[in-house]
Design a protein around this motif. Structure first.
Motif, PDB file in Angstrom:
ATOM      1  N   ALA A 109       0.777  -1.270   0.072  1.00  0.00           N
ATOM      2  CA  ALA A 109      -0.094  -0.120   0.076  1.00  0.00           C
ATOM      3  C   ALA A 109       0.808   1.188   0.032  1.00  0.00           C
ATOM      4  O   ALA A 109       0.644   2.247  -0.672  1.00  0.00           O
ATOM      5  N   VAL A 110       1.994   1.351   1.024  1.00  0.00           N
ATOM      6  CA  VAL A 110       2.792   2.486   0.895  1.00  0.00           C
ATOM      7  C   VAL A 110       3.422   2.753  -0.478  1.00  0.00           C
ATOM      8  O   VAL A 110       3.692   3.833  -0.883  1.00  0.00           O
ATOM      9  N   LEU A 111       4.016   1.444  -0.993  1.00  0.00           N
ATOM     10  CA  LEU A 111       4.576   1.578  -2.359  1.00  0.00           C
ATOM     11  C   LEU A 111       3.765   2.035  -3.393  1.00  0.00           C
ATOM     12  O   LEU A 111       3.943   2.972  -4.273  1.00  0.00           O
ATOM     13  N   LEU A 112       2.659   1.351  -3.576  1.00  0.00           N
ATOM     14  CA  LEU A 112       1.874   1.321  -5.039  1.00  0.00           C
ATOM     15  C   LEU A 112       0.943   2.553  -4.918  1.00  0.00           C
ATOM     16  O   LEU A 112       0.802   3.202  -5.937  1.00  0.00           O
ATOM     17  N   LEU A 113       0.487   3.118  -3.865  1.00  0.00           N
ATOM     18  CA  LEU A 113      -0.614   4.039  -3.640  1.00  0.00           C
ATOM     19  C   LEU A 113       0.035   5.338  -4.355  1.00  0.00           C
ATOM     20  O   LEU A 113      -0.288   5.998  -5.118  1.00  0.00           O
ATOM     21  N   PRO A 114       1.352   5.945  -3.500  1.00  0.00           N
ATOM     22  CA  PRO A 114       1.823   7.119  -4.045  1.00  0.00           C
ATOM     23  C   PRO A 114       2.312   6.875  -5.567  1.00  0.00           C
ATOM     24  O   PRO A 114       2.395   7.763  -6.507  1.00  0.00           O
ATOM     25  N   TYR A 155       4.788 -14.154  -1.177  1.00  0.00           N
ATOM     26  CA  TYR A 155       3.447 -14.124  -1.316  1.00  0.00           C
ATOM     27  C   TYR A 155       2.759 -14.445  -2.522  1.00  0.00           C
ATOM     28  O   TYR A 155       1.421 -14.129  -2.418  1.00  0.00           O
ATOM     29  N   GLY A 156       3.158 -14.923  -3.427  1.00  0.00           N
ATOM     30  CA  GLY A 156       2.589 -15.610  -4.746  1.00  0.00           C
ATOM     31  C   GLY A 156       2.070 -14.632  -5.591  1.00  0.00           C
ATOM     32  O   GLY A 156       1.269 -14.794  -6.304  1.00  0.00           O
ATOM     33  N   ILE A 157       2.825 -13.360  -5.497  1.00  0.00           N
ATOM     34  CA  ILE A 157       2.361 -12.342  -6.732  1.00  0.00           C
ATOM     35  C   ILE A 157       3.536 -12.666  -7.929  1.00  0.00           C
ATOM     36  O   ILE A 157       4.758 -13.042  -7.663  1.00  0.00           O
ATOM     37  N   GLY A 158       3.152 -12.178  -9.207  1.00  0.00           N
ATOM     38  CA  GLY A 158       4.022 -12.539 -10.273  1.00  0.00           C
ATOM     39  C   GLY A 158       5.160 -11.426 -10.489  1.00  0.00           C
ATOM     40  O   GLY A 158       6.323 -11.829 -10.830  1.00  0.00           O
ATOM     41  N   GLY A 159       4.871 -10.276  -9.695  1.00  0.00           N
ATOM     42  CA  GLY A 159       6.133  -9.172  -9.864  1.00  0.00           C
ATOM     43  C   GLY A 159       5.607  -8.199 -10.716  1.00  0.00           C
ATOM     44  O   GLY A 159       6.335  -6.750 -10.503  1.00  0.00           O
ATOM     45  N   GLY A 160       4.962  -8.493 -11.638  1.00  0.00           N
ATOM     46  CA  GLY A 160       4.725  -7.262 -12.845  1.00  0.00           C
ATOM     47  C   GLY A 160       4.062  -6.321 -12.117  1.00  0.00           C
ATOM     48  O   GLY A 160       4.163  -5.118 -12.699  1.00  0.00           O
ATOM     49  N   SER A 161       3.187  -6.305 -11.244  1.00  0.00           N
ATOM     50  CA  SER A 161       2.487  -5.276 -10.629  1.00  0.00           C
ATOM     51  C   SER A 161       3.293  -4.285  -9.922  1.00  0.00           C
ATOM     52  O   SER A 161       3.035  -3.264  -9.576  1.00  0.00           O
ATOM     53  N   LEU A 162       4.528  -4.930  -9.556  1.00  0.00           N
ATOM     54  CA  LEU A 162       5.621  -4.023  -8.861  1.00  0.00           C
ATOM     55  C   LEU A 162       6.943  -3.453  -9.761  1.00  0.00           C
ATOM     56  O   LEU A 162       6.923  -2.371  -9.862  1.00  0.00           O
ATOM     57  N   PRO A 236      -2.958   3.173 -27.195  1.00  0.00           N
ATOM     58  CA  PRO A 236      -1.765   4.164 -27.193  1.00  0.00           C
ATOM     59  C   PRO A 236      -0.904   4.038 -25.985  1.00  0.00           C
ATOM     60  O   PRO A 236      -1.390   3.867 -24.901  1.00  0.00           O
ATOM     61  N   GLU A 237       0.270   4.574 -25.978  1.00  0.00           N
ATOM     62  CA  GLU A 237       1.232   4.582 -24.801  1.00  0.00           C
ATOM     63  C   GLU A 237       0.715   5.315 -23.602  1.00  0.00           C
ATOM     64  O   GLU A 237       0.610   4.834 -22.566  1.00  0.00           O
ATOM     65  N   THR A 238       0.013   6.487 -23.775  1.00  0.00           N
ATOM     66  CA  THR A 238      -0.719   7.404 -22.910  1.00  0.00           C
ATOM     67  C   THR A 238      -1.771   6.500 -22.127  1.00  0.00           C
ATOM     68  O   THR A 238      -1.711   6.513 -20.762  1.00  0.00           O
ATOM     69  N   ALA A 239      -2.406   5.623 -22.899  1.00  0.00           N
ATOM     70  CA  ALA A 239      -3.691   4.950 -22.242  1.00  0.00           C
ATOM     71  C   ALA A 239      -2.955   3.660 -21.599  1.00  0.00           C
ATOM     72  O   ALA A 239      -3.489   3.512 -20.380  1.00  0.00           O
ATOM     73  N   LEU A 240      -1.794   3.122 -22.164  1.00  0.00           N
ATOM     74  CA  LEU A 240      -1.253   2.089 -21.274  1.00  0.00           C
ATOM     75  C   LEU A 240      -0.683   2.453 -19.921  1.00  0.00           C
ATOM     76  O   LEU A 240      -0.789   1.936 -18.846  1.00  0.00           O
ATOM     77  N   ARG A 241      -0.080   3.895 -19.954  1.00  0.00           N
ATOM     78  CA  ARG A 241       0.758   4.142 -18.813  1.00  0.00           C
ATOM     79  C   ARG A 241      -0.488   4.492 -17.756  1.00  0.00           C
ATOM     80  O   ARG A 241      -0.229   4.280 -16.479  1.00  0.00           O
ATOM     81  N   LEU A 242      -1.730   5.228 -18.120  1.00  0.00           N
ATOM     82  CA  LEU A 242      -2.589   5.225 -17.230  1.00  0.00           C
ATOM     83  C   LEU A 242      -3.260   4.227 -16.708  1.00  0.00           C
ATOM     84  O   LEU A 242      -3.632   4.125 -15.338  1.00  0.00           O
ATOM     85  N   LEU A 243      -3.294   2.879 -17.675  1.00  0.00           N
ATOM     86  CA  LEU A 243      -3.889   1.871 -17.109  1.00  0.00           C
ATOM     87  C   LEU A 243      -3.070   1.072 -15.907  1.00  0.00           C
ATOM     88  O   LEU A 243      -3.511   0.957 -14.878  1.00  0.00           O
ATOM     89  N   LEU A 244      -1.607   1.262 -16.186  1.00  0.00           N
ATOM     90  CA  LEU A 244      -0.770   0.843 -15.285  1.00  0.00           C
ATOM     91  C   LEU A 244      -0.745   1.662 -14.068  1.00  0.00           C
ATOM     92  O   LEU A 244      -0.783   0.979 -12.829  1.00  0.00           O
ATOM     93  N   GLY A 245      -0.968   2.721 -13.920  1.00  0.00           N
ATOM     94  CA  GLY A 245      -1.223   3.696 -12.829  1.00  0.00           C
ATOM     95  C   GLY A 245      -2.479   3.309 -12.214  1.00  0.00           C
ATOM     96  O   GLY A 245      -2.374   3.513 -10.831  1.00  0.00           O
ATOM     97  N   VAL A 246      -3.515   3.186 -12.743  1.00  0.00           N
ATOM     98  CA  VAL A 246      -4.704   2.947 -12.319  1.00  0.00           C
ATOM     99  C   VAL A 246      -4.883   1.591 -11.434  1.00  0.00           C
ATOM    100  O   VAL A 246      -5.148   1.370 -10.361  1.00  0.00           O
ATOM    101  N   LEU A 247      -4.080   0.610 -12.307  1.00  0.00           N
ATOM    102  CA  LEU A 247      -3.911  -0.800 -11.441  1.00  0.00           C
ATOM    103  C   LEU A 247      -3.130  -0.578 -10.119  1.00  0.00           C
ATOM    104  O   LEU A 247      -3.425  -1.217  -9.373  1.00  0.00           O
TER     105      LEU A 247
END
Length: 261
Positions: A109-114, A155-162, A236-247
């Motif tokens: 939470a501390v890492l991904l929220l900001p 914790y069994g996460i793939g790592g891509g989310s980080l 587009p790259e902008t949409a992908l970056r926003l999607l990654l930020g939202v995730l």
């Protein structure tokens, strides 16, 4: 596992991977709370079950990226070089040290929220005023991958989310990061699931994966990952970056809410 549970796992894997595969996230970080809270997988068996999901789901998106020729490049090798030893260390820590999940949720939470908020704001600002950014060095990428591999083994996460938000935030394009992150997630999960299977032979408790449920979720992820990777070139790259930020915001918020319960 009964049929309703299997179908629910398949549907969860499919929907999650369609949304996350375009930005290099396997979806395991979202599937983890579903397995615990909805499907009733106990700890620590939920960790190898989630890794099994990555093993089964991974080839869908990777096949699409291979056909597109986007898996070649040094970034994939650097991420695999770091995450593979990390996941073995993480699995051993998970079985014998059993770190509490609250610490992990707090860190995520501390890492991904900001990070997610910063990535969204930076992307919107960049769309109006493009500016070059300095990419991290190969040594920094490998060190980051090793740290993420340890977290994945525990914790069994793939790592891509980080890996995804951090590397994209450092200036790398999503189209470059996504296939490399998914490849590292797949290789790491194969090693991690195998490590847990070996440890289950010498240690008591729910350590082995829930094979049938992991396969059901993974088959859904296999289909969804291929569809998600197919969608990536059309966004587009902008949409992908926003999607990654939202995730990133979604994952951080999810774990923050679990901490408050």
């Amino acid at each position: 596992m009964n049929w309703p549970t299997g179908l629910l796992g398949f549907a969860a894997g499919l929907l999650i991977s369609v949304a996350t595969a375009p930005v290099g996230v396997s979806g395991a970080v979202f599937l983890l709370p579903v397995q615990v809270s909805v499907l009733g997988v106990p700890s620590p068996a939920v960790t190898p079950t989630n890794l099994l999901y990555n093993v089964v789901a991974g080839p869908g998106a990777l096949l699409r990226h291979h056909r597109a020729g986007t898996l070649r490049g040094p970034l994939t090798r650097l991420l695999v070089l770091g995450t593979v030893p990390g996941v073995v260390v993480g699995a051993v820590i998970r079985v014998f040290a059993v770190p509490g999940p609250s610490v992990f949720r707090l860190l995520i939470a501390v890492l991904l929220l900001p990070l997610g908020g910063w990535l969204c704001l930076r992307t919107l600002r960049r769309a109006s005023r493009p500016a070059p950014a300095r990419e991290p060095s190969p040594r920094a990428v490998t060190r980051l991958a090793m740290a993420v591999g340890v977290a994945g083994g525990i914790y069994g996460i793939g790592g891509g989310s980080l890996l995804g938000p951090i590397l994209v935030g450092r200036g790398m394009p999503v189209a470059k990061v996504a296939p490399a992150a998914l490849a590292a997630t797949f290789v790491t999960s194969v090693v991690g699931a195998g490590t847990y299977a070996l440890l289950s032979l010498t240690t008591t408790g729910d350590i082995a994966p829930y094979w049938s449920l992991g396969l059901a979720c993974g088959l859904g992820g296999l289909c969804g990952g291929y569809l998600g990777a197919r969608l990536q070139p059309r966004l587009p790259e902008t949409a992908l970056r926003l999607l990654l930020g939202v995730l990133a915001l979604g994952v951080g918020g999810l774990y923050a809410v679990q901490l408050l319960r």
